[in-house]
Design an enzyme around this catalytic site. Structure first.
Site, short mmCIF file in Angstrom:
data_model
loop_
_atom_site.label_atom_id
_atom_site.label_comp_id
_atom_site.label_asym_id
_atom_site.label_seq_id
_atom_site.Cartn_x
_atom_site.Cartn_y
_atom_site.Cartn_z
N GLU A 367 0.82 -1.21 0.00
CA GLU A 367 0.00 0.00 0.00
C GLU A 367 0.86 1.27 0.00
O GLU A 367 0.58 2.22 -0.73
CB GLU A 367 -0.94 0.00 1.20
N HIS A 454 -5.99 -5.42 -10.79
CA HIS A 454 -5.40 -6.39 -9.89
C HIS A 454 -5.06 -7.69 -10.61
O HIS A 454 -4.27 -8.49 -10.11
CB HIS A 454 -6.34 -6.67 -8.72
#
Length: 755
Positions: A367, A454
């Protein structure tokens, strides 16, 4: 282009970029694990040390600020130097400086005062030579700056798009802003709207919507919330940076610019309360202890800071020495984690039953690496660039794991394996064979840009694994891998440290907001050339790994000689032609031979052909290059020696103005010009479709060379052939150029006549 929030997990089978429903994310067997098996570096793994000159020493905040200030003051001159239009301005985003003095300045652009989304570029200055990497190669030119669609209309359209994306409580806190959209194709006037709300799984939503200001057509809809000593649940017993305040210890890390860790207490806004403790011993490894998640979170932030600092000299996420903060215990049963640029913070949910927090080390590094991407290349979170954005975070998540090498969480090429979202031991993604998750792709295809980022990240993850470890079956840190290749050929790994160094330099130095897979190959080869040398074994391994996922070709072994175009030179005029050759045999010297060279020319040991031709005529030239192993390559081209005349005086071309002329005068020649008279023209001018270009002979006859053709492409660098046999050689020949449309300007740099 702004990148605000990023999370670990994606929604499958949607057109708007968001998250995956957890129940359907993965249904796979557990990874094959081997016990008590040492790491296998591979029998033929390439080892190399990066070049010292390509290193980017750590900059203090003051030094970085000084470089940015200098670049800002020089921005107008830089814009002119690289040929930008009159209405374009450069806005400095960051400056990197190599140890050898090379600078890489990253800019955003404005056009007539409007932000240009997808207009970013990087200017590379090395020893007086300047090159530019652009996100969009098209010339910026917008016919009208008056939108047909109103701001209110744009907001309404954006809210409608957010409903399709199932954003709850959607609203716009600020009015849409007028921009120039250059993310794909021809630049257009557009509205950018930020719609905020909550996604279906409880994740905050910041949906960026870009609509054509003339037609209302949706140009982009990108979700910017992208999901992705103490004892932690995953990290185990680890050291922590804490601060004593009075008699209480706080999770405030003094060695890393005061990074703070907060407990949101199941809230979804604000910062909650700072983690504190009375004896500086934090957590017990169990989720029932609220400090346990705080330990994993604080350690993940520290490990990510240290990795970028120690490995690349990067001083924090933005390289400005400013700390991000972290928030644990977000929401209730929230099965995700996300990075948020707007608060410059990292947030973690507690998972199913509030007992499986998403606070593993690779989640934290993933992240926060989104923040590094936002501060550098700014890869648009859509299409192929979005997949590269996601892959970048997976790549550095793996790199941080290997860097820390925790006993409780050794390095691996599995993403999110510790958090066990499905409760069956499966990771979120597999880098050695991404398709094992059921949705990701192993290799590139033309449809890759149309799937969730993703999953379109799969080929880049696969590339990175192959580059690090190589193809085939092997075991690393107790995990068994067996990585295939698209072309059926093997790949030799170079080690994760060097693979990550190449990706980092490519990201920070060469990639832009719109980089796709082909562009990523170019960027990583440039980075490998900087760090290890062009055509070194490491460089060749990069090309091999890309070919193994169906991006580009492998580079042939041995001597390679770039083709040389047919040459025309003037008699009694100096010639200088550098041949472009290389060998993949490391340390092997090249020798050059040339046959058929025009009289007066010779070739040097470095492949430079130079001299002054003395005799008119045309010859076939053959170049042979041989390295010291005996490998060889050849190329043949023609070389014409004739009467060549040139004018190299710059002549500015006014915008929508009168025609300008550049003359050449020939004397001492008999007869007429050739029926195949050659005219070479070099004009620097954005949007060449504005121009007419004519050759005017000595008797006044006009030959049209270019009549407003070429559209939005930049510059004229072209050779034209005309029948000028009715023209006397002696006299004044003139190149006449006129600009017929507003906005873009330029100049005649050079033209050359071979009559």
């Amino acid at each position: 282009m702004p990148q605000r929030r990023r999370a670990l997990i994606g929604r499958r089978h949607t057109t708007v970029l968001a998250f995956t429903a957890i129940g359907s994310l993965l249904a796979l067997a557990a990874p094959s694990l081997a016990t008590a098996v040492p790491a296998d570096p591979g029998s033929t793994k390439i080892t190399a040390t990066p070049r010292a000159g390509a290193a980017q020493p750590s900059l203090t905040p003051a030094r970085r600020a000084a470089l940015i200030k200098s670049a800002r003051s020089a921005a107008p001159r830089t814009a002119d130097r690289i040929g930008l239009g009159a209405q374009e301005k450069l806005v400095v985003k960051d400056v990197l400086k190599d140890a050898d003095g090379t600078t890489h300045t990253r800019y955003e652009r404005t056009y007539a005062g409007l932000p240009v989304l997808g207009g970013d570029l990087v200017v590379h200055d090395k020893s007086g030579r300047t090159t530019v990497t652009k996100a969009n190669p098209n010339r910026l030119r917008v016919p009208s700056l008056r939108p047909k669609l109103s701001s209110a209309g744009a907001a309404t359209k954006a809210l409608g798009i957010s409903k399709q994306a199932k954003v709850k409580g959607a609203g716009t806190e600020r009015a849409p802003r007028l921009v120039v959209w250059a993310g794909t194709g021809k630049p257009v006037l557009a509205w950018e709207t930020l719609v905020e709300g909550v996604q279906k799984d409880g994740t905050p939503s910041e949906l960026q919507v870009v609509t054509d200001a003339a037609t209302g057509k949706e140009l982009l809809a990108a979700e910017h919330v992208h999901t992705g000593s103490g004892t932690g649940q995953y990290a185990g017993e680890v050291p922590l940076g804490t601060t004593l305040s009075g008699s209480t210890y706080q999770l405030v890390d003094p060695g890393r610019a005061g990074q703070r860790t907060y407990d949101l207490n199941q809230g979804t806004s604000g910062t909650g309360t700072l983690f504190t403790d009375d004896n500086d011993v934090w957590g017990n490894g169990l989720p029932s202890n609220r400090q346990t998640a705080g330990v994993d979170v604080a350690f993940g932030a520290a490990a990510t800071w240290d990795y970028y600092k120690d490995t690349y000299g990067r001083n924090g996420i933005r390289n400005d020495g400013v700390a991000a903060y972290s928030r644990a215990h977000y929401g209730s049963n929230y099965v995700n984690a996300f990075w948020q640029d707007s608060c410059f913070c990292m947030t973690y949910g507690d998972g199913s039953g509030n007992t499986h927090p998403l606070t593993a080390l690779d989640v934290a590094a993933h992240e926060m690496s989104h923040g590094v991407t936002a501060a550098t290349a700014g890869l648009v979170y859509s299409g192929e660039s979005g997949g590269l954005n996601e892959a970048t975070s997976d790549i550095f998540a793996a790199a941080v794991e290997f860097y820390e090498n925790l006993p409780a969480d050794p390095g691996d090429y599995l993403v999110g394996e510790k958090i066990d979202i499905n409760g069956d031991g499966t990771p979120l993604r597999y880098m050695d064979k991404p398709s094992k998750d059921g949705d990701s792709r192993d290799s590139w295809s033309s449809t890759l840009g149309g799937i969730d980022v993703h999953y379109s990240s799969g080929p880049a993850n696969h590339f990175f694994y192959l580059l690090s470890e190589g193809s085939g079956a092997k075991t690393v840190n107790g995990v068994a891998y067996d990585s295939p290749t698209y072309d059926g050929q093997s790949v030799t790994g170079i080690g994760i440290q060097n693979a990550a160094a190449i990706w980092y330099r490519a990201l920070t130095t060469y990639m832009t907001s719109t980089t796709n897979y082909a562009g990523a190959r170019t960027a990583t080869l440039s980075a490998a050339s900087d760090l290890f040398g062009a055509y070194s074994p490491t460089y060749l391994a990069v090309a091999d790994a890309w070919a193994a996922i169906n991006v580009g070709n492998r580079i042939a072994l041995g001597v390679n000689l770039a083709p040389t175009a047919d040459q025309i030179s003037g008699v009694n005029q100096d010639v200088s032609l550098q041949l472009d050759a290389y060998t993949t045999n490391t340390g092997s010297a090249l020798t050059y031979e040339a046959t058929g060279l025009p009289a007066g020319l010779g070739i040097s040991p470095t492949g430079l052909i130079s001299g002054t031709p003395t005799t008119l005529g045309t010859s076939d030239v053959t170049i042979t290059v041989t390295d010291s192993t005996g490998a060889t390559a050849s190329d043949t081209f023609t070389w014409k020696i004739g009467y060549v005349y040139a004018n190299t005086t710059r002549v500015d071309i006014p915008d929508v103005g009168a025609a300008v002329e550049s003359p050449l005068t020939i004397t001492g020649r008999d007869g007429n010009a050739s029926a195949a008279t050659s005219v070479y023209v070099n004009i620097v001018h954005t949007y060449r479709g504005d121009l007419t270009v004519d050759l005017v002979g000595p008797n006044g006859t006009v030959y049209s060379l270019l009549n407003r053709s070429g559209g939005s492409a930049d510059n004229v660098d072209q050779t034209f052939t005309v029948d000028a046999s009715a023209q006397p050689l002696n006299g004044t020949w003139t190149l006449r150029v006129q600009d017929w449309a507003a906005i873009d300007v330029g100049y005649i740099a050079r033209w050359q006549l071979t009559p």
